[in-house]
Design a protein around this motif. Structure first.
Motif, PDB file in Angstrom:
ATOM      1  N   LEU A   5       0.849  -1.189   0.000  1.00 33.62           N
ATOM      2  CA  LEU A   5       0.000   0.000   0.000  1.00 33.62           C
ATOM      3  C   LEU A   5       0.886   1.240   0.000  1.00 33.62           C
ATOM      4  O   LEU A   5       1.727   1.414   0.880  1.00 33.62           O
ATOM      5  CB  LEU A   5      -0.913   0.007   1.235  1.00 33.62           C
ATOM      6  CG  LEU A   5      -1.973  -1.095   1.291  1.00 33.62           C
ATOM      7  CD1 LEU A   5      -2.760  -0.988   2.589  1.00 33.62           C
ATOM      8  CD2 LEU A   5      -2.910  -1.022   0.098  1.00 33.62           C
ATOM      9  N   THR A   6       0.717   2.071  -0.998  1.00 35.03           N
ATOM     10  CA  THR A   6       1.470   3.314  -1.049  1.00 35.03           C
ATOM     11  C   THR A   6       0.883   4.330  -0.078  1.00 35.03           C
ATOM     12  O   THR A   6      -0.211   4.136   0.476  1.00 35.03           O
ATOM     13  CB  THR A   6       1.421   3.887  -2.472  1.00 35.03           C
ATOM     14  OG1 THR A   6       0.051   4.184  -2.804  1.00 35.03           O
ATOM     15  CG2 THR A   6       1.974   2.890  -3.474  1.00 35.03           C
ATOM     16  N   GLY A   7       1.600   5.422   0.106  1.00 34.87           N
ATOM     17  CA  GLY A   7       1.115   6.460   1.015  1.00 34.87           C
ATOM     18  C   GLY A   7      -0.236   7.006   0.598  1.00 34.87           C
ATOM     19  O   GLY A   7      -1.113   7.259   1.434  1.00 34.87           O
ATOM     20  N   ALA A   8      -0.449   7.151  -0.713  1.00 31.43           N
ATOM     21  CA  ALA A   8      -1.724   7.682  -1.197  1.00 31.43           C
ATOM     22  C   ALA A   8      -2.870   6.738  -0.863  1.00 31.43           C
ATOM     23  O   ALA A   8      -3.962   7.173  -0.463  1.00 31.43           O
ATOM     24  CB  ALA A   8      -1.655   7.916  -2.703  1.00 31.43           C
ATOM     25  N   LEU A   9      -2.630   5.434  -0.996  1.00 24.75           N
ATOM     26  CA  LEU A   9      -3.691   4.484  -0.693  1.00 24.75           C
ATOM     27  C   LEU A   9      -3.954   4.406   0.808  1.00 24.75           C
ATOM     28  O   LEU A   9      -5.101   4.200   1.232  1.00 24.75           O
ATOM     29  CB  LEU A   9      -3.322   3.101  -1.238  1.00 24.75           C
ATOM     30  CG  LEU A   9      -3.273   2.977  -2.768  1.00 24.75           C
ATOM     31  CD1 LEU A   9      -2.933   1.553  -3.178  1.00 24.75           C
ATOM     32  CD2 LEU A   9      -4.595   3.405  -3.393  1.00 24.75           C
TER      33      LEU A   9
END
Length: 927
Positions: A773-777
Motif C-alpha cells: 500500500l502506497t502512502g496515497a492508498l
C-alpha cells in the motif's frame, strides 16, 4: 587382492589427457574392459550410478507450516477465546476461514520438489558395456568408473564418458549445454581450461547420440557427473519468495501489530473506565476479529486462480499460484536462446551462387516457402543452373529425412542436413524423385578429418555423378571451377567465394559449400577418396531462426520497462546475431561488455560479476552454474527476474529465479518441474501476454485491499470509540463477522474479475521495494475509515434519539457499513480513474455481487430467524434513505480525493519523463 589405486584426477580434467592416459589412470582395458569382480568392487566403493535422493519435508510439517502466519495466529487465538466464551457461531466462522486457507496452501505445495525426481529419472536407462571382453547390456545404475561403454545412434549416454574411439559420432547436447546443433565428437586431447560445451572428446550423462558410433571410458557416475552437478545446483538453489509473498508477509506483520495494539488499547481504556472486565475483553476480541481482513486469503487465492485461467487461454500454464503476480512485477527477463527465442529448427536462409544471392522464405522444417531474388520475386528453379545444382547437392548428398506425424514437421537425422533438404523442397525440387532416377551407389560419410561428405549416383548406364557438400575451405580445395547461371563452367574465384562465406558467417550463419562432378566412373569414390576437379555450385547459409513473434514481444517488454537478456550455451556470434535480429541488441550496442562469454565471466570477482549481469545483454557459452550466478547477481541488485529455458542446463536458474518459465513443447521434464510457469506454445511472446495478466492480477489485489481495509479499520475504531466514551456498542461481534464474510465474498471478490485497465503495459514495472500500500492508498483507507466511523456513530445515535430500539439502531449501523462498502466498491474498480471512464458495466460480476449482497442484507434485516441469530430488527424506509444519502456523500468525497491525487500524479509523471528515456537501459537504473 588389494584395492586398486583409483585416480585423484577430477572429472573436469579427463578431457585434457590422451585416451591411453585415461585407460592407465582408471586401470581398465580398451578391448576387454573391467572384469565383473572388479566392477562389483568399484560399485561398492563408488555407489550406484544414480543421482542422490533428497529428503523433503514430511506431510505433517508441510501442513503445520500453513498456519505459520501472524494473522492466522490472531484468528486462531480469537477462535479459541470465542469458543471459551461460548460463542459457537463466531468461533466456527473463524476456524472455517483458517482451515480453508491452510488447505489451499497445502495443495499448492504438493508438487514443489518434483524437479529433483525428474533429474533422477533422466539418467535411468540401459547401457551396452564391455566386461571381461564380452559386450552386454546392463542397467545404467550398475556402471562404474573404468567401464568401457559402447554407443550407437539413438542411445542415451548413461554416464560421463571419455571417448577412446568414434566413427562420425554426433551427440545432441542441447539439453545440457544449450548448443542448438548436434556436436561432432573426436578423441583428441584438449586444453585443461576447455569449457564443457567445447569438449569434443567427452560425452555426458543425459545427452543423446544422434549419428555414428563410438566407445568411451566411464570417468564419472552419479553425483560426480555434469548432470549430478546440475542436480546439486537445483537442490541448493533457493526457491525465491515472490514479491506478493514478501509484501503480504510485511503487510500482515504490520497489520497484526496494529490490530493487537488497538485491541489492547481498547481493553485498557475499558478497565480505566471501570467497565466490566469480561465485557470489555469480549469487545477487544470483537475489535481484533473485526479488524482482521478474513477475506484476504480467499481473495488472494481467487484473484490468482482467475489469473491462472486467463493465462492458460493465452498459452501459459501456472504451476505455482503466486507466480501469476510475480510476472506483473518482472523487471528483467533472462531468456535462453535455443527453443525459446528461436524455433530450435535449423533453416537455410541464404543461398549464394557465383553470380547471385537468394533468400529462402519460411522457417523451421515445414516445407512452406520459396526462393526469392534480391527484389523479393520468386525465382523459377529451372532458370538458374547453379542454384538448382546447389540445392540438389545439399538435398541428395544427405542422410536426413522429413517426417510429419500430424503434429508438425520434423527431421529424422542431422538438423543441418534436414535444413538443406527442406530448402530444396521449397524450391520445387523432389529429392526422392532424383534418388529414383539417379540412385546412390556409394558414399563417403562426413568426418571431422575430411570435413566433407560425398555421394556417387548412377545417372546413366555407364555414367555416374558425384555430389558433395562440406566446409567452405575444404570444398574449395576440391574444386577447380565454378558453375555460372546458364550452367557453363568458369575458373574458380576462390577469394570471392571466401569473402562471401565470411560475410555470411559474420551474420551468425552456419555456411556449407556444395559441388559436383559428372561423367565419372563407378569406382570414383574408391578407397574412401574423392577425385579433385569438382565444380563449385554455391553456398548455403543456415541458422536456427528467431520465432516470428519474438521481435514484437521483446519490443513490448522494452516499452513496459522490462530489460531482456539472452543467456545461452551457444556460440557468441550466433547468439549476438539472433539478439540483433529480435531487438535484444540495438544499433548502438557495439561497446565492449554488451556481449560476454562464459570464459569472460570466469575471471570476474563478485562486484564485477554483478556489474556485468546488469550491463551485458547477451551471455554466450555459459555453464549452468554461471546461469544460476547471473540470476542471483540480478536479484542481489533488487531485480525481479524471470528466467526462461527448456533444457536440463536451465533447471538450477529456473528454480532460483523469481519466476521460472519453461517451454512446454520442446522443454525437458526437468525444466518444466523446476519452473513456475510452462508455455504450451513455446512462444516468447506468451511471456509478454502473461506479464500483462500478472500486472492486472496485482492491480486487482491492491484494489481489494484498498476496498476491504476501511471496513475492518472502521469496525475496530467504532468499538474503540464506544469503549473510550463509555457508549453502547453500535455493532455486535456477530454482526461484525457477518459484514466481513458476506461483503468479502459477494462484493470484494468481484474485484478479482476486474478487466485490465488500458495502458497497463505502458507503465514502468513496480519498484520491488514499494510496499503493498502506497502512502496515497493509506490516506484513502484512513479517509474512508474515518467517514465510516463518523457516519455509523451518527446514524446509530440518530436512530436511538428518534425512538428506534437498540436492535434497530444497530441494524441501521450494520446496513450503513454494507451500503457504503457497495458504493465504495465501484470507486475501487479503478484507483485512479472514475467508474464512468472504465465503464459501469465492464465488470458485470460487480453487479451480480451487489445484487446478492442486497438480498442478504434484506434477509438479515427482515427475516425473524436472522434477527434472532444476529440481533437485528426491521428498519424503516426513512432509515434506508439516510443510509443511502450517507453512502452517496462518501462516494463524492472519495471521487474528489481521487481527482486531486490524479492531477498531482500526472504532474509528477510529466516531470519524471523529462529525466528518463523510454529505453529499458535507462529505466533499469531506477532499481
Amino acid at each position: 587382492m588389494s584395492a586398486p589405486a583409483m585416480p585423484t584426477l577430477t572429472n573436469a580434467e579427463h578431457h585434457s589427457l590422451s585416451a591411453h592416459e585415461v585407460v592407465l589412470l582408471l586401470e581398465t582395458d580398451l578391448s576387454s574392459g573391467l572384469s565383473e569382480a572388479e566392477a562389483d568392487e568399484r560399485r561398492e566403493r563408488f555407489g550406484s550410478n544414480s543421482l542422490p535422493m533428497v529428503e523433503g519435508e514430511g506431510v505433517v510439517l508441510r501442513i503445520l507450516r500453513q498456519f505459520h502466519h501472524p494473522l492466522i495466529y490472531v484468528l486462531l487465538a480469537a477462535g479459541v477465546i470465542t469458543a471459551l466464551l461460548r460463542e459457537p457461531v463466531d468461533s466456527s466462522v473463524i476456524f472455517g476461514v483458517v482451515l480453508i486457507n491452510a488447505a489451499v496452501g497445502f495443495i499448492q505445495e504438493s508438487k514443489a520438489e518434483a524437479a529433483l525426481e525428474s533429474l533422477r529419472s533422466l539418467v535411468r536407462t540401459s547401457a551396452r558395456v564391455v566386461r571381461g571382453a564380452q559386450e552386454r547390456a546392463v542397467a545404467s545404475e550398475d556402471l562404474v568408473p573404468g567401464d568401457l561403454v559402447v554407443l550407437e545412434a539413438g542411445d542415451k549416454v548413461p554416464a560421463d564418458l571419455r571417448l577412446v574411439r568414434q566413427h562420425d559420432l554426433k551427440v545432441n547436447e542441447s539439453a545440457l549445454t544449450g548448443e542448438s546443433a548436434p556436436v561432432r565428437k573426436d578423441e583428441v586431447a584438449l586444453p585443461v581450461d576447455t569449457p564443457v560445451a567445447d569438449r569434443r572428446n567427452m560425452v555426458y550423462s543425459g545427452t543423446f547420440a544422434t549419428a555414428g558410433s563410438g566407445a568411451g571410458i566411464v570417468v564419472a557416475t552419479g553425483a560426480a557427473t555434469e548432470l549430478g552437478e546440475i542436480h546439486r545446483l537445483v537442490g541448493a538453489a533457493d526457491v525465491a519468495t515472490t514479491p506478493l509473498t514478501e509484501k503480504l508477509a510485511k503487510f500482515s506483520k504490520t497489520l497484526t501489530v496494529a490490530i493487537l495494539a488497538l485491541a489492547a488499547a481498547t481493553f485498557g481504556v475499558g478497565l480505566l473506565r471501570r467497565q466490566d472486565a469480561v465485557d470489555t475483553f469480549t469487545a477487544a476480541i470483537a475489535l481484533a476479529v473485526g479488524a482482521i481482513p478474513e477475506g484476504l486469503p480467499a481473495a488472494v487465492t481467487i484473484a490468482l486462480a482467475i489469473g491462472v485461467a486467463r493465462m492458460a487461454k493465452r498459452g501459459a500454464v501456472i504451476r505455482r499460484l503466486p507466480a501469476v503476480e510475480t510476472l506483473g512485477g518482472t523487471t528483467v527477463i533472462c531468456s535462453d536462446k535455443t527453443g525459446t527465442l528461436t524455433e530450435n529448427q535449423m533453416t537455410v536462409q541464404t543461398i549464394w551462387t557465383p553470380e547471385n544471392t537468394f533468400t529462402v522464405t519460411g522457417t523451421g522444417y515445414a516445407p512452406d516457402g520459396f526462393i526469392s531474388d534480391r527484389h523479393g520475386a520468386q525465382v523459377p528453379i529451372g532458370g538458374d543452373a547453379a542454384l538448382r545444382w546447389c540445392l540438389l547437392a545439399g538435398a541428395c548428398c544427405n542422410d536426413a529425412a522429413l517426417s510429419n506425424d500430424g503434429g508438425g514437421w520434423d527431421v529424422v537425422g542431422d538438423p543441418t542436413e534436414g535444413a538443406m533438404r527442406v530448402a530444396a523442397v521449397k524450391a520445387g525440387l523432389d529429392p526422392d524423385r532424383f534418388a529414383a532416377e539417379c540412385p546412390r551407389v556409394d558414399a563417403i560419410p562426413f568426418s571431422s578429418e575430411r570435413q566433407y561428405m560425398a555421394t556417387l549416383h548412377r545417372s546413366g548406364q555407364n555414367d555416374h555423378l558425384i555430389l558433395a557438400k562440406g566446409s567452405v575451405e575444404r570444398m574449395l580445395d576440391l574444386c577447380t571451377s565454378q558453375m555460372a547461371t546458364d550452367g557453363t563452367l568458369r575458373p574458380l574465384q576462390r577469394s570471392v567465394v571466401m569473402h562471401a562465406a565470411e560475410t555470411l558467417t559474420a551474420r551468425g550463419l552456419r555456411v556449407l559449400a556444395t559441388g559436383l562432378r559428372s561423367g565419372v566412373g563407378p569406382d570414383a569414390l574408391h578407397a574412401d577418396t574423392i577425385p579433385e576437379g569438382l565444380v563449385f555450385t554455391g553456398l548455403q547459409a543456415m541458422l536456427d531462426p528467431p520465432r516470428p513473434a519474438a521481435s514484437s514481444a521483446v519490443a513490448a517488454c522494452h516499452s513496459a520497462g522490462i530489460a531482456v537478456k539472452m543467456i545461452t550455451g551457444d556460440h557468441a556470434n550466433t547468439a549476438a546475431s539472433v539478439a540483433a535480429d529480435i531487438g535484444v541488441l540495438g544499433d548502438d550496442d557495439n561497446m565492449p561488455g554488451v556481449v560476454l562469454t562464459g570464459a569472460d565471466l570466469v575471471g570476474f570477482g563478485a562486484e564485477q560479476y554483478s556489474a556485468a549481469a546488469e550491463r551485458a545483454k547477451v551471455f554466450a557459452r555459459v555453464s549452468p552454474e554461471q546461469k544460476l550466478r547471473l540470476v542471483e547477481a540480478l536479484q542481489s541488485r533488487g531485480h525481479v527476474v524471470a528466467m526462461t529455458g527448456d533444457g536440463v542446463n536451465d533447471a538450477p536458474a529456473l528454480r532460483q529465479a523469481s519466476i521460472g518459465v519453461a517451454m512446454g513443447r520442446s522443454g525437458t521434464e526437468v525444466a518444466k518441474d523446476a519452473a513456475d510457469m510452462v508455455l504450451t506454445d513455446d512462444d516468447f511472446a506468451t511471456i509478454e501476454a502473461a506479464i500483462e495478466e500478472g500486472r492486472g492480477v496485482f492491480d486487482n489485489l491492491t484494489k481489494f485491499i484498498t476496498w476491504t481495509l476501511p471496513t475492518n479499520l472502521g469496525e475496530g475504531l467504532v468499538i474503540l470509540v464506544a469503549i473510550a466514551t463509555g457508549a453502547t456498542l453500535p455493532i455486535l461481534p456477530t454482526q461484525i463477522l457477518w459484514i466481513n464474510m458476506t461483503t468479502a465474498i459477494a462484493l470484494g471478490l468481484m474485484l478479482a474479475f476486474e478487466p485490465k485497465e488500458p495502458g497497463i503495459m505502458a507503465r514502468l514495472p513496480r519498484d520491488p521495494d514499494q510496499p503493498l500500500l502506497t502512502g496515497a492508498l493509506v490516506v484513502r483507507i484512513v479517509l474512508v475509515s474515518a467517514l465510516l466511523v463518523i457516519s455509523a456513530g451518527w446514524i446509530f445515535n440518530w436512530e436511538l434519539g428518534n425512538g428506534a430500539s437498540l436492535a434497530e439502531a444497530r441494524t441501521s449501523a450494520v446496513n450503513l457499513f454494507v451500503v457504503v462498502e457497495a458504493f465504495y466498491l465501484f470507486s475501487c474498480r479503478s484507483l485512479t480513474h472514475s467508474v464512468w471512464r472504465i465503464g459501469l458495466l465492464s465488470n458485470r460480476w460487480v453487479l451480480v455481487g451487489v445484487t446478492g449482497q442486497a438480498a442478504a442484507q434484506l434477509a438479515l434485516t427482515y427475516l425473524p430467524a436472522m434477527n434472532t441469530v444476529f440481533g437485528t430488527a426491521p428498519i424503516s424506509t426513512d432509515a434506508w434513505s439516510r443510509i443511502f444519502a450517507v453512502a452517496v456523500g462518501v462516494s463524492i468525497v472519495v471521487a474528489i480525493d481521487k481527482r486531486l491525487r490524479r492531477n498531482r500524479s500526472m504532474g509528477r509523471r510529466r516531470r519524471r519523463t523529462s529525466h528518463w528515456s523510454s529505453s529499458p537501459d535507462s529505466l533499469i537504473r531506477r532499481w
